[in-house]
Design a protein around this motif. Sequence first.
Motif, PDB file in Angstrom:
ATOM      1  N   GLY A 133      69.160 104.330  59.631  1.00  0.00           N
ATOM      2  CA  GLY A 133      68.118 103.731  60.451  1.00  0.00           C
ATOM      3  C   GLY A 133      68.498 102.378  61.008  1.00  0.00           C
ATOM      4  O   GLY A 133      67.858 101.879  61.942  1.00  0.00           O
ATOM      5  N   GLN A 134      69.552 101.762  60.458  1.00  0.00           N
ATOM      6  CA  GLN A 134      70.019 100.459  60.934  1.00  0.00           C
ATOM      7  C   GLN A 134      71.047 100.576  62.054  1.00  0.00           C
ATOM      8  O   GLN A 134      71.507  99.559  62.576  1.00  0.00           O
ATOM      9  CB  GLN A 134      70.630  99.679  59.773  1.00  0.00           C
ATOM     10  CG  GLN A 134      69.651  99.420  58.628  1.00  0.00           C
ATOM     11  CD  GLN A 134      68.447  98.622  59.092  1.00  0.00           C
ATOM     12  OE1 GLN A 134      68.586  97.619  59.767  1.00  0.00           O
ATOM     13  NE2 GLN A 134      67.251  99.094  58.731  1.00  0.00           N
ATOM     14  N   CYS A 135      71.409 101.805  62.411  1.00  0.00           N
ATOM     15  CA  CYS A 135      72.399 102.014  63.480  1.00  0.00           C
ATOM     16  C   CYS A 135      71.685 101.947  64.825  1.00  0.00           C
ATOM     17  O   CYS A 135      71.020 102.908  65.235  1.00  0.00           O
ATOM     18  CB  CYS A 135      73.098 103.348  63.291  1.00  0.00           C
ATOM     19  SG  CYS A 135      74.043 103.453  61.754  1.00  0.00           S
ATOM     20  N   ALA A 136      71.816 100.830  65.487  1.00  0.00           N
ATOM     21  CA  ALA A 136      70.992 100.527  66.662  1.00  0.00           C
ATOM     22  C   ALA A 136      71.202 101.464  67.832  1.00  0.00           C
ATOM     23  O   ALA A 136      70.283 101.692  68.625  1.00  0.00           O
ATOM     24  CB  ALA A 136      71.252  99.084  67.106  1.00  0.00           C
ATOM     25  N   GLU A 174      76.098 101.472  52.874  1.00  0.00           N
ATOM     26  CA  GLU A 174      74.966 100.668  53.329  1.00  0.00           C
ATOM     27  C   GLU A 174      75.277  99.910  54.616  1.00  0.00           C
ATOM     28  O   GLU A 174      74.367  99.545  55.366  1.00  0.00           O
ATOM     29  CB  GLU A 174      74.553  99.683  52.235  1.00  0.00           C
ATOM     30  CG  GLU A 174      73.904 100.340  51.035  1.00  0.00           C
ATOM     31  CD  GLU A 174      72.631 101.071  51.407  1.00  0.00           C
ATOM     32  OE1 GLU A 174      71.848 100.544  52.234  1.00  0.00           O
ATOM     33  OE2 GLU A 174      72.422 102.191  50.898  1.00  0.00           O
ATOM     34  N   ASP A 175      76.568  99.656  54.869  1.00  0.00           N
ATOM     35  CA  ASP A 175      76.936  98.915  56.082  1.00  0.00           C
ATOM     36  C   ASP A 175      77.356  99.844  57.216  1.00  0.00           C
ATOM     37  O   ASP A 175      78.144  99.475  58.087  1.00  0.00           O
ATOM     38  CB  ASP A 175      78.045  97.906  55.775  1.00  0.00           C
ATOM     39  CG  ASP A 175      79.283  98.542  55.137  1.00  0.00           C
ATOM     40  OD1 ASP A 175      79.206  99.716  54.719  1.00  0.00           O
ATOM     41  OD2 ASP A 175      80.339  97.870  55.062  1.00  0.00           O
ATOM     42  N   CYS A 211      70.335 103.997  55.382  1.00  0.00           N
ATOM     43  CA  CYS A 211      71.242 103.139  56.158  1.00  0.00           C
ATOM     44  C   CYS A 211      71.379 103.580  57.603  1.00  0.00           C
ATOM     45  O   CYS A 211      71.686 102.755  58.477  1.00  0.00           O
ATOM     46  CB  CYS A 211      72.616 103.075  55.480  1.00  0.00           C
ATOM     47  SG  CYS A 211      73.464 104.653  55.363  1.00  0.00           S
ATOM     48  N   HIS A 220      75.923 100.494  59.766  1.00  0.00           N
ATOM     49  CA  HIS A 220      75.557  99.888  61.053  1.00  0.00           C
ATOM     50  C   HIS A 220      76.711  99.119  61.687  1.00  0.00           C
ATOM     51  O   HIS A 220      76.620  98.732  62.855  1.00  0.00           O
ATOM     52  CB  HIS A 220      74.348  98.951  60.875  1.00  0.00           C
ATOM     53  CG  HIS A 220      74.608  97.831  59.933  1.00  0.00           C
ATOM     54  ND1 HIS A 220      74.350  97.931  58.579  1.00  0.00           N
ATOM     55  CD2 HIS A 220      75.105  96.578  60.133  1.00  0.00           C
ATOM     56  CE1 HIS A 220      74.664  96.796  58.002  1.00  0.00           C
ATOM     57  NE2 HIS A 220      75.139  95.951  58.905  1.00  0.00           N
ATOM     58  N   ARG A 221      77.780  98.895  60.931  1.00  0.00           N
ATOM     59  CA  ARG A 221      78.969  98.255  61.531  1.00  0.00           C
ATOM     60  C   ARG A 221      79.580  99.125  62.623  1.00  0.00           C
ATOM     61  O   ARG A 221      80.318  98.623  63.484  1.00  0.00           O
ATOM     62  CB  ARG A 221      80.005  97.973  60.449  1.00  0.00           C
ATOM     63  CG  ARG A 221      79.602  96.844  59.482  1.00  0.00           C
ATOM     64  CD  ARG A 221      80.561  96.755  58.321  1.00  0.00           C
ATOM     65  NE  ARG A 221      81.957  96.684  58.768  1.00  0.00           N
ATOM     66  CZ  ARG A 221      83.015  96.961  57.998  1.00  0.00           C
ATOM     67  NH1 ARG A 221      82.824  97.331  56.729  1.00  0.00           N
ATOM     68  NH2 ARG A 221      84.234  96.864  58.472  1.00  0.00           N
ATOM     69  N   ALA A 269      62.729 104.393  56.700  1.00  0.00           N
ATOM     70  CA  ALA A 269      63.834 103.501  57.060  1.00  0.00           C
ATOM     71  C   ALA A 269      65.029 104.249  57.628  1.00  0.00           C
ATOM     72  O   ALA A 269      65.903 103.634  58.245  1.00  0.00           O
ATOM     73  CB  ALA A 269      64.269 102.700  55.836  1.00  0.00           C
ATOM     74  N   THR A 290      78.912 100.060  65.568  1.00  0.00           N
ATOM     75  CA  THR A 290      77.910  99.612  66.548  1.00  0.00           C
ATOM     76  C   THR A 290      77.779 100.528  67.761  1.00  0.00           C
ATOM     77  O   THR A 290      76.764 100.496  68.456  1.00  0.00           O
ATOM     78  CB  THR A 290      78.242  98.189  67.042  1.00  0.00           C
ATOM     79  OG1 THR A 290      79.585  98.176  67.555  1.00  0.00           O
ATOM     80  CG2 THR A 290      78.116  97.188  65.898  1.00  0.00           C
ATOM     81  N   PRO A 344      66.321 105.794  63.083  1.00  0.00           N
ATOM     82  CA  PRO A 344      66.733 104.712  63.991  1.00  0.00           C
ATOM     83  C   PRO A 344      65.773 104.577  65.175  1.00  0.00           C
ATOM     84  O   PRO A 344      65.102 105.542  65.557  1.00  0.00           O
ATOM     85  CB  PRO A 344      68.136 105.144  64.445  1.00  0.00           C
ATOM     86  CG  PRO A 344      68.175 106.612  64.246  1.00  0.00           C
ATOM     87  CD  PRO A 344      67.288 106.909  63.078  1.00  0.00           C
TER      88      PRO A 344
END
Length: 437
Positions: A79-82, A53-54, A77, A56-57, A100, A59, A103
């Motif tokens: 989708g949270q990777c900017a 879930e993390d 998850c 996106h760490r 979700a 970066t 990205p």
Amino acid sequence: MHTLAQLRAGELSGITRLDLAEGLTEFPREIFDLADSLEVLNLSGNALSALPEDLHRLTRLRVLFCSDNRFTELPACIGQCAALTMIGFKANRIAHVPAAALPPLLRWLILTDNCIETLPSELGERPYLQKLMLAGNRLRGLPESMHNCHRLELIRIAANQFTDLPQWLLTLPSLTWLAYAGNPLETEADAAALDATPRIDWSALHLEKKLGEGASGVIHQAVWQPADQPSTPVAVKLYKGEMTSDGSPLHEMNACITAGLHSNLIRVEGRIVDHPQQTAGLVMQLIPPSFRNLASLPSLASCSRDIYPDDLRLSAAVALRIASGIASVAEHLHGHGITHGDLYGHNILWNEQGDCLLGDFGAASFHEISDSLESRALQRIEVRAFGVLLGELLARIDSGLSDELRGVLEDLERRCCQPQVLARPGFSEVVRQLESL
């Protein structure tokens, strides 16, 4: 390819790309130690069914490949990777694509060979979407919101369940490469042409060296020994029978046959019968070694655009001969109800005199020969691909091109690439203009 042992020992510190295939069932947490540098993560060929879930760490992560794993859902998850722009989950078991999971900077999405029936409407809210690979799923339609995807240049929807093409799809201003073979909507291949193709017994062929291999099959140099006739050097293409990013290799074979004869096509001598493994294949004209590919496949950075050698320079005469040959063969294909779907420099063989051959029918599709708004739009989408190619040739001319002639050709390029699909010229008009020059 890297190893898990290297990763755990800290030997990969600072790398920008990690390739790891060791039958993994869980995401190695040590990957997060590379967060300050990692841009490309390739975990294809494992047994993964989930991502942390993390995620996106990471970066700096721009590219994520997880093909040939066991995912049943595109992980939300990601989708949270900017910074993530490219996602590849080919040949999994994906049935659900949550909104979700998309990205914000999504540019290139590969979901080939899965079990997807629907896509979220949010896909049409990704303004940078340029390349979309969806062949080999269970789709019956696309989100209506995708009419906003004005940068979309390449889409593969072959081997799905479409009974018609969305009309908005045929109006997208940047759409250039479209493959839709193997759907209920597609016109059938010319059965008479398929039946009339000579059958060549496998026992009459002697394979020699391997000439190349692509997603759809392997090409060998061979000797064909017909009964009571002299032997002939030929090329033999044996199809893999697996789903590719473009669609089914067997559709490619049918398109090659139906295309018929043209001086800018590789001639088909016949189809192979009685192969011991029942492998489908074609016997084709052997191309002289003086021919080479005009360009290389697109890179991760170029996305939908070919890569040309830095030192490639062409005379105006050679460039015009290539352009004229490709426009002529495209007009021929459209007259036979075929769109090539992959009209690119990397699918063109050429020699120093400007002789050229258009190959690789993996993305070819059939359409009605009779004139209609749909058949005209399908053909004009391919005209845009020619316009892109013409611009690439013009950029590499170093002699023999007057300012006046360059202006004429640049105007033709603009007309072929203009955003109003049906306002583009057809290939008959393009051929006539090039011949007049």
